[in-house]
Scaffold this active site. Structure first.
Site, short mmCIF file in Angstrom:
data_model
loop_
_atom_site.label_atom_id
_atom_site.label_comp_id
_atom_site.label_asym_id
_atom_site.label_seq_id
_atom_site.Cartn_x
_atom_site.Cartn_y
_atom_site.Cartn_z
N GLN A 12 32.39 38.34 43.11
CA GLN A 12 33.24 39.36 43.74
C GLN A 12 33.44 40.50 42.75
O GLN A 12 34.08 40.33 41.72
CB GLN A 12 34.57 38.70 44.12
CG GLN A 12 35.57 39.54 44.83
CD GLN A 12 36.86 38.76 45.04
OE1 GLN A 12 37.23 37.91 44.24
NE2 GLN A 12 37.56 39.05 46.11
N SER A 17 37.90 44.03 41.03
CA SER A 17 38.83 44.58 40.03
C SER A 17 38.10 45.45 39.01
O SER A 17 36.92 45.24 38.71
CB SER A 17 39.54 43.44 39.29
OG SER A 17 40.37 42.72 40.16
N SER A 77 34.73 36.35 38.29
CA SER A 77 34.49 34.91 38.16
C SER A 77 33.04 34.58 38.48
O SER A 77 32.50 35.04 39.48
CB SER A 77 35.41 34.14 39.12
OG SER A 77 36.76 34.38 38.84
N GLU A 109 40.20 34.14 50.19
CA GLU A 109 40.39 33.69 48.81
C GLU A 109 41.76 33.08 48.61
O GLU A 109 41.91 32.00 48.02
CB GLU A 109 40.20 34.87 47.86
CG GLU A 109 40.42 34.50 46.39
CD GLU A 109 40.27 35.69 45.46
OE1 GLU A 109 40.11 35.47 44.25
OE2 GLU A 109 40.31 36.84 45.95
N GLU A 151 53.28 39.65 42.48
CA GLU A 151 54.00 40.78 43.06
C GLU A 151 53.30 41.32 44.31
O GLU A 151 53.95 41.69 45.30
CB GLU A 151 54.15 41.89 42.02
CG GLU A 151 55.07 41.56 40.84
CD GLU A 151 54.45 40.61 39.84
OE1 GLU A 151 55.21 40.06 39.00
OE2 GLU A 151 53.22 40.39 39.88
#
Length: 408
Positions: free
Chosen positions: A150, A153, A185, A268, A392
């Site tokens: 993936q 980020s 990952s 996920e 958060e």
């Protein structure tokens, strides 16, 4: 095999799996010896991981994972929740969790390297990719022929995922991708990567994104491991330097990357709470065995933490066992975030309990059973509060999209 060939009740489905898996067990059952798991507690090799990290000799482990996945696919068991047309059984996510639990309980090797491709990339391809890309790649992922990662980020866009700056510029029938991704990952093992990139820098940040499937072996792709405090390097940073991707490998429409990403992230967060996550039957057996061996249940200093651990694990298991129609109409879209938070909290409590009961022996190998074995789990748990979106972010998703609360 069709969905009518197996029972839908989770307990009955587990019994069905045990019978079916006996057909292929002889080639794969490891009698408790798998990645991150050994028979003899207290040895220097004994480790319990919160985030599975393939270490020395991982080539053989990955080859075994691929072979196991192919055997499961050929038996019609690789993807219980998947559409029948892609080799699935058309069942619920809970059946995927039962499969993971039964495989672990029977001593089959870990499939951790396949997790992202199976549970994050494949669902997005099924929902949004064009043919023939969808059929070709989804089949490859669920047969174990392909490992997926993936590419979401970035150094400047983690929790604020819509702020990604990796660019894709059109060049005829191809797109040229340039930028950096991080916390990828299994990127060091991946064959394909689901990349969220910016195709329109002038559009509002959510609207200017598009998703592509990147060949991780293509020229211009560089993968560098990130060493963690656990000693492993399951995460990576990935550099895309003028990587050419055909437009036929675009997942979803131009500017629809955020919608595709939402599909991946929802899967996920939900699957992270299942047995594919850290709270496998093996981990539960080890923590229960540790408490009983040391008589911690009789110690008033440890009882409150034992109670908190039992409550957290029970809550996670109860929520994970709910069928999709058991969630309210309002909360069903955020079920993945709820499950992910419950999983992380349960892992926290287990880590606290192991640390409390073992004391210094949690991080020092003094030769006693369980000494040092839990150190990697304790050090790896904080990553669970970041993976799949920070706590958060999850709270905001639950509050705003699930409970209808206003933005602050």
């Amino acid at each position: 095999m069709t969905s009518t060939a197996v029972p839908t009740d989770l307990t009955a489905f587990g019994d069905h799996l045990r019978g079916r898996l006996s057909e292929i067990a002889a080639d794969f059952v490891t009698h408790g010896i798998a990645a991150g798991r050994v028979e003899s507690a207290g040895s220097a090799e004994d480790r319990i991981a919160a985030v599975e990290e393939l270490r020395a000799g991982h080539d053989d482990q990955v080859a075994t994972m691929r072979r196991l996945q192919a055997a499961l696919y050929d038996a019609g068991l690789a993807w219980p929740s998947g559409p029948v047309e892609f080799g699935g059984l058309g069942l619920g996510f809970g059946h995927d969790t039962v499969l993971d639990m039964v495989l672990d309980d029977l001593g089959f090797p870990s499939r951790e390297a396949l997790f992202v491709g199976l549970n994050i990339v494949a669902p997005a391809l099924v929902a949004h990719a064009p043919e023939p890309l969808r059929t070709e790649v989804v089949t490859g992922l669920y047969r174990g022929d392909l490992i997926g990662c993936q590419l979401f980020s970035e150094p400047g866009a983690g929790s604020d995922l819509a702020g990604v700056s990796t660019r894709a510029v059109r060049d005829g029938d191809h797109w040229v991708l340039t930028g950096q991704k991080v916390w990828t990952s299994m990127g060091h093992l991946a064959d394909v990567g689901e990349a969220l990139v910016r195709t329109d820098p002038d559009a509002p940040k959510h609207a200017g994104l598009t998703m592509f499937l990147v060949d991780m072996h293509a020229p211009g792709v560089s993968v560098r491991p990130i060493r963690q405090m656990t000693g492993g390097a399951a995460f990576n940073e990935v550099f895309l330097d003028g990587v050419r991707v055909p437009d036929t490998h675009r997942i979803g429409g131009l500017g629809e990357g955020w919608k595709v990403a939402a599909t991946s992230l929802g899967n996920e967060r939900g699957t992270m709470s299942g047995a594919a996550g850290p709270l496998t039957p093996y981990v539960m057996e080890r923590i229960v065995g540790l408490v009983r061996r040391l008589g911690a249940e009789a110690d008033p200093l440890h009882r409150p933490q034992i109670a908190r651990t039992v409550a957290a694990v029970t809550a996670m298991r109860a929520a994970a066992g709910l069928s999709p129609d058991s969630w309210s109409h309002r909360l069903e879209p955020v079920a993945g975030s709820v499950l992910k938070m419950l999983m992380a909290e349960a892992a926290d409590e287990i880590a606290r309990l192991a640390s409390s009961v073992l004391g210094d022996a949690a991080f020092i190998d003094n030769g006693d059973p369980d000494s040092f074995a839990w150190s990697e789990f304790v050090l790896g748990v904080p990553a669970l509060h970041l993976a799949g979106g920070t706590d958060e972010i999850q709270y905001n998703v639950i509050a705003q999209r699930g409970l209808g609360l206003p933005r602050p």
